[in-house]
Design a protein around this motif. Sequence first.
Motif, PDB file in Angstrom:
ATOM      1  N   ILE A  81      27.568  14.186  49.433  1.00 30.23           N
ATOM      2  CA  ILE A  81      26.919  14.463  48.152  1.00 30.23           C
ATOM      3  C   ILE A  81      25.486  14.920  48.357  1.00 30.23           C
ATOM      4  N   SER A  82      24.895  14.559  49.475  1.00 32.91           N
ATOM      5  CA  SER A  82      23.566  15.103  49.748  1.00 32.91           C
ATOM      6  C   SER A  82      23.666  16.607  49.899  1.00 32.91           C
ATOM      7  N   PHE A  83      24.696  17.023  50.618  1.00 30.08           N
ATOM      8  CA  PHE A  83      24.924  18.456  50.799  1.00 30.08           C
ATOM      9  C   PHE A  83      25.085  19.124  49.435  1.00 30.08           C
ATOM     10  N   ALA A  84      25.951  18.527  48.636  1.00 31.40           N
ATOM     11  CA  ALA A  84      26.190  19.084  47.306  1.00 31.40           C
ATOM     12  C   ALA A  84      24.914  19.048  46.485  1.00 31.40           C
ATOM     13  N   ALA A 119      26.522  -1.288  51.203  1.00 30.68           N
ATOM     14  CA  ALA A 119      26.491  -0.045  50.440  1.00 30.68           C
ATOM     15  C   ALA A 119      25.069   0.500  50.400  1.00 30.68           C
ATOM     16  N   PHE A 120      24.142  -0.391  50.179  1.00 27.05           N
ATOM     17  CA  PHE A 120      22.745   0.028  50.070  1.00 27.05           C
ATOM     18  C   PHE A 120      22.268   0.681  51.365  1.00 27.05           C
ATOM     19  N   VAL A 121      22.494  -0.036  52.459  1.00 28.48           N
ATOM     20  CA  VAL A 121      22.036   0.487  53.754  1.00 28.48           C
ATOM     21  C   VAL A 121      22.727   1.807  54.063  1.00 28.48           C
ATOM     22  N   ALA A 122      24.046   1.846  53.841  1.00 26.23           N
ATOM     23  CA  ALA A 122      24.798   3.060  54.176  1.00 26.23           C
ATOM     24  C   ALA A 122      24.308   4.235  53.342  1.00 26.23           C
ATOM     25  N   ILE A 123      24.207   4.025  52.035  1.00 22.54           N
ATOM     26  CA  ILE A 123      23.895   5.140  51.146  1.00 22.54           C
ATOM     27  C   ILE A 123      22.460   5.621  51.343  1.00 22.54           C
ATOM     28  N   PHE A 124      21.529   4.675  51.296  1.00 21.50           N
ATOM     29  CA  PHE A 124      20.147   5.128  51.382  1.00 21.50           C
ATOM     30  C   PHE A 124      19.774   5.525  52.811  1.00 21.50           C
ATOM     31  N   GLY A 125      20.380   4.835  53.770  1.00 21.50           N
ATOM     32  CA  GLY A 125      20.167   5.229  55.163  1.00 21.50           C
ATOM     33  C   GLY A 125      20.623   6.656  55.382  1.00 21.50           C
ATOM     34  N   HIS A 183      15.563  29.707  52.403  1.00 20.92           N
ATOM     35  CA  HIS A 183      14.462  29.133  51.642  1.00 20.92           C
ATOM     36  C   HIS A 183      14.888  27.890  50.889  1.00 20.92           C
ATOM     37  N   CYS A 184      16.061  27.346  51.237  1.00 20.98           N
ATOM     38  CA  CYS A 184      16.520  26.182  50.507  1.00 20.98           C
ATOM     39  C   CYS A 184      15.647  24.988  50.822  1.00 20.98           C
ATOM     40  N   GLU A 185      15.342  24.278  49.769  1.00 22.95           N
ATOM     41  CA  GLU A 185      14.438  23.153  49.911  1.00 22.95           C
ATOM     42  C   GLU A 185      15.280  21.886  49.987  1.00 22.95           C
ATOM     43  N   ILE A 186      14.991  21.040  50.956  1.00 24.50           N
ATOM     44  CA  ILE A 186      15.707  19.771  51.039  1.00 24.50           C
ATOM     45  C   ILE A 186      14.840  18.767  50.295  1.00 24.50           C
ATOM     46  N   SER A 187      15.078  18.666  49.000  1.00 17.19           N
ATOM     47  CA  SER A 187      14.208  17.836  48.181  1.00 17.19           C
ATOM     48  C   SER A 187      14.575  16.371  48.318  1.00 17.19           C
ATOM     49  N   ALA A 188      13.604  15.570  48.723  1.00 25.27           N
ATOM     50  CA  ALA A 188      13.852  14.133  48.884  1.00 25.27           C
ATOM     51  C   ALA A 188      14.265  13.528  47.549  1.00 25.27           C
ATOM     52  N   GLY A 189      13.661  14.050  46.484  1.00 21.13           N
ATOM     53  CA  GLY A 189      13.963  13.519  45.158  1.00 21.13           C
ATOM     54  C   GLY A 189      15.437  13.653  44.817  1.00 21.13           C
ATOM     55  N   ILE A 190      15.977  14.833  45.077  1.00 16.58           N
ATOM     56  CA  ILE A 190      17.375  15.049  44.695  1.00 16.58           C
ATOM     57  C   ILE A 190      18.289  14.228  45.583  1.00 16.58           C
ATOM     58  N   LEU A 191      17.916  14.073  46.846  1.00 12.21           N
ATOM     59  CA  LEU A 191      18.730  13.249  47.745  1.00 12.21           C
ATOM     60  C   LEU A 191      18.759  11.812  47.237  1.00 12.21           C
ATOM     61  N   LEU A 192      17.572  11.307  46.876  1.00 14.03           N
ATOM     62  CA  LEU A 192      17.501   9.929  46.396  1.00 14.03           C
ATOM     63  C   LEU A 192      18.238   9.779  45.077  1.00 14.03           C
ATOM     64  N   LEU A 193      18.111  10.788  44.234  1.00 15.61           N
ATOM     65  CA  LEU A 193      18.784  10.730  42.939  1.00 15.61           C
ATOM     66  C   LEU A 193      20.296  10.625  43.132  1.00 15.61           C
ATOM     67  N   PHE A 194      20.839  11.514  43.948  1.00 18.72           N
ATOM     68  CA  PHE A 194      22.283  11.495  44.166  1.00 18.72           C
ATOM     69  C   PHE A 194      22.703  10.198  44.838  1.00 18.72           C
ATOM     70  N   ALA A 195      21.900   9.737  45.815  1.00 18.25           N
ATOM     71  CA  ALA A 195      22.211   8.479  46.487  1.00 18.25           C
ATOM     72  C   ALA A 195      22.170   7.336  45.483  1.00 18.25           C
ATOM     73  N   GLY A 196      21.155   7.373  44.606  1.00 18.89           N
ATOM     74  CA  GLY A 196      21.015   6.317  43.601  1.00 18.89           C
ATOM     75  C   GLY A 196      22.231   6.262  42.700  1.00 18.89           C
ATOM     76  N   VAL A 197      22.670   7.431  42.263  1.00 18.87           N
ATOM     77  CA  VAL A 197      23.841   7.479  41.387  1.00 18.87           C
ATOM     78  C   VAL A 197      25.056   6.890  42.104  1.00 18.87           C
ATOM     79  N   LEU A 198      25.200   7.249  43.355  1.00 19.36           N
ATOM     80  CA  LEU A 198      26.343   6.736  44.116  1.00 19.36           C
ATOM     81  C   LEU A 198      26.258   5.215  44.264  1.00 19.36           C
ATOM     82  N   PHE A 199      25.048   4.718  44.503  1.00 22.74           N
ATOM     83  CA  PHE A 199      24.898   3.280  44.689  1.00 22.74           C
ATOM     84  C   PHE A 199      25.212   2.524  43.401  1.00 22.74           C
ATOM     85  N   VAL A 200      24.658   3.015  42.308  1.00 24.12           N
ATOM     86  CA  VAL A 200      24.917   2.351  41.028  1.00 24.12           C
ATOM     87  C   VAL A 200      26.413   2.386  40.724  1.00 24.12           C
TER      88      VAL A 200
END
Lengths: 808, 258
Positions: free
Chosen positions: A470-473, A735-741, A767-784
């Motif tokens: 999902i980070s990729f996505a 789950a927390f360690v796996a997802i956020f790690g 020029h694709c940006e690897i935005s930390a915000g979007i990674l965390l957002l998607f990870a957060g959604v998965l964790f919740v």
Amino acid sequence: MKKIWVLAKHNLKKEKGQYMAFGIILLMTALILNIALVLLFQMDKAYDKKFDELDTANVNVIVAGGKSQPVVEYNVNIDKETKTTEQFEIVEEAKITERLDEIEKEISQLENVEKVEVLEAIFLNAIVKDFRGTDFDMNTVFYNMDETHELNRLEIIREDKTEVKNPIYLPLYIAEFGQFDLGDTIVYQIEEEKVEFTVAGVVQEMQYGNLGNGIIGVYLPKETYTEFVKGREMCHVTVFSAQTKEQADSEKMMDSITSLLTDADESVLFSGYDRANKQVRTMVCNLLVVILAAFAVIVLLVSLLLCRERIQNRIEAEMTDMGVLKALGYTGNGIIAAMMLPYGIVGILTIVFGIGISYILLPVLVSVIQLQAGFWLTIGFDAIGALIVVVLLLGMVFFFTYFAARKIKKLQPIWAIRGISQGKISRKNVFALQTTKGNVHLLLAGKNMYAAARQNLLLFLVLFVLTILISFAGVLFYNVMVEPDNFMSTLAEESPDAVLTMNAEDGKGHKEVIENMEQVSNVLEYSIETVQLDKEEVPVFVCEDFNEVTNDLCYEGKNPENDDEIAIGNEIAQNGSYEIGDSITLTVEGKSASYKIVGFLQSVNYQGKLLELTKEGYEKICTENPYITLYVYLNEKEQTESFLELAEDNFEDGIVTTVNFYEKSKTSQELYAGIVQIVVLAVFLLTILIALLILFILIRSLLVQRRQELGIYKAIGYSNRQLMFQMAGSFLPTAFVAIFGSAVLGKFMMPTIYNGIFSMIGVMKHHCEISAGILLLFAGVLFVATFFISMVLSMPIKKISAYALIKE
Amino acid sequence: MQHKQKEKKAIITVKGLQKSFSTGEVEQVIINNLDLDIYEGDFTIIMGSSGAGKSTLMYALSGMDRPSGGRILFDGKDITEYKDDELAVFRRKNCGFVFQQIYLLEKMSLMDNVLTTGFLTGEKKNNVIKRAEDLFDKVNLPKITRKKNSSQISGGEAQRVGIVRALINRPKVVFADEPTGALNSNNSDAVLDVFSKVHEEGQSIIMVTHDKKTALRADRIIYLKDGKIFGECLLGNYQKEDVERTRKLNQFLEEMGW
Ligand SMILES: Nc1ncnc2c1ncn2[C@@H]1O[C@H](COP(=O)(O)OP(=O)(O)OP(=O)(O)O)[C@@H](O)[C@H]1O
Ligand SMILES: [Mg+2]
């Protein structure tokens, strides 16, 4: 055998839910894998088949001038004030005809050439009006479709033979993507003139296919063509098409044809060969195949791990039963077979079902792919693909289940009956309540976590991989939907919001006025010109200051800054084996200058065949430019239309053409956005679904395994809520360690993955940006989601009464 | 004697208790319209032949299981109306249970088994740990054994852990389903002494036993048969095993057809 069957049926019945979850995962694997394989096998085959069917030439080269063109020669002595046809002097017609015939003969004598064909056509840059709602300019070759030719044949797929004014036959790409139906009017703006055609048919051809090459062909019936040519004789071109002998390298062939032509002083406007064309046209399909295959591998891995886990769990939980069975005289192999059989049955059914469903989903994907590929892709049942899916998946399932179940053989009946565990299950008392500080519920969750270490490891692996997915996505989503410029600038060149072409005299003054307009953030003098490099026509990007451009095409070295510096495309660099620091000579209308190479450029559209010069640098070879082109950048992109209206009103006298570039890039973006939307949505749903299934299986089996334990807890006064928290809680840290790690790692890993994928389509720098915000957002959604899923799945705890333990 | 008993306050009152199990199509009535009072501070013993429904009755009284019909008042409150989680809190606060099959939690030490219950009430951890150690001492469970895992111990050791777990929260009522079944006579005596001590301190005890020697400790013996109270015998407060007490018990059991 009968005994085994009875046992197997018992196993299957006993844990319907578990097998169903396993089946769903396997079904998805089969589905995805089959789609990937079908596309992989059939796209290529279908492409080649169509290519051969239409006798497509392997190499196509377009040179300026043609037999029916009034042959002219540039006359340097003529007055340069008025740049009109009068500048050209008509030479004898016979000469060029002879010349072209001569060249054709020479080409046909080249080694490995099977067949050569020469066609005349009109080639110009035309703007298609209302192409999917915007104006789209394309280098278009207008053919006389009634001229007999054997190579590059057309296949008419739709046709309306009723008499219409100015009938035109469009290639599939323009018709489908530009949304033109039979009977519709298509308007071409050529310089200041608008030419209207009526769509009379849609054709398939394999010569151009889509705009990926920066060029496309349209086809006019004889009368329309004759009418169209009038007044455009100067745009005549000759298309040399060559078919190579089997196994000959078409790229080398193209090189020898172009050098033959340039040696004969012809100016080459375009050259292309089959492999490059195919790569561009199947890019989206190939990307999809890679992504899908990666998916399939991941999902398969998950399902295999799961099925191993399930069996181990069963062995542990039912060791007594198995011991009794052994004591009763069943053989180890018999019990193993009974264990594996349900997986086999579920496996076969779901795999076949998955393959079936994939054929329902394929048309959706194919419709997107063929839009980009520009040819009619018909997908048939792929027996080999299906066979591979079935054999591979079933084989893996059997292999894994056998390995997991193998233990049973060693099981001694007495161990099983006495409940002696053979495993190295640790008897360690972790999180000892007596000595560890902290809330008793947290400590108990910790104990559970430790006891379910194997399950937690599995969960860790799965969630880790899912998060990468999902980070990729997420990154894709961010760069295509949220910050589309990132993605588009990777594929496109400099993209301003509006482009104004003005008369040179007026332009200078207007530029300042425009710069000071409040909605304008920047104005750049930027134009795409053509120069001759080794007698071949090459586009050159000319800009007053490359430091101010928004899309830096340079991937190595730097952009030119002085009038003696130049940056060159990767294709040119490769062909001429130029290095940074070398010098290169360009010619415009007889005037030449030499430049020092300071950087390499990439461009998907121009396939690496382009140059960059500063304005001063370009003026060294071309002093007389009647026009000045301004790239205008606005504060609000959405206001481009109104800005252009305003500009047209204000500078009526000076403006030659305007382009709403913003709308234009939005249109090409739509092509990718559609695919990305599908991919991102699919990845997201798939991820959540897999997470759900895996948690379902883990928690369900723990509930069964811990039934008595839960009963005891209840009996001594633990409430449902506390126990549910304990159960879900024992998975959350993992789950927390796996997802956020994984998300954090993704921040570092994603660039590599993206570089890899882009380099596959020939992009050196993206020029694709690897935005930390979007990674965390998607990870957060998965964790919740994980948390809620595990809470909900732990609900059956409510149903286990304290008394249930007494019943056991 | 009869008179004196009546003055005691009933801590559990059972009215028309019904419990049946349906196994397939047959409905088996185990407890049939049973009325019973259990008095506060009493050491009550339930006897009856195997399969008479003793354990079933205990589970119903302690809120482990829901009866099919009838009412169970505990301290005047009808526990049959409680929701699941209310029942859990009820058990936590009022009942300690020694199971016939003991049921210790695997994967943790004996001490933790006890503390898992002890820490539920929110009492200070140190107090709970101290009390646990005391109780372990009283039932003669050596210190090193307490650190062992529940799957590494003997049946008798397990039984004593079960008893400590039942007593740790000083419940109003201690339910014990054959708590001395797996113990040799020495340990059995030690365990029974613990129960007697707890009883002296005012906690109520309801115990199931097949053992006459154990039964002698009771204030009151209830005999279960055909799903009903078939008879009861009042022995009065236990001081020591005297001849009179033994004779009375023997006579009662003979009457009951034991
Ligand atoms: N969950 C159940 N389903 C069906 N029948 C049950 C269930 N639990 C108990 N029984 C039946 O109820 C009857 C009483 O069981 P219970 O355990 O109360 O007997 P008991 O008096 O404690 O016997 P013992 O002295 O052997 O422990 C038995 O016949 C038993 O088979
Ligand atoms: Mg019993």
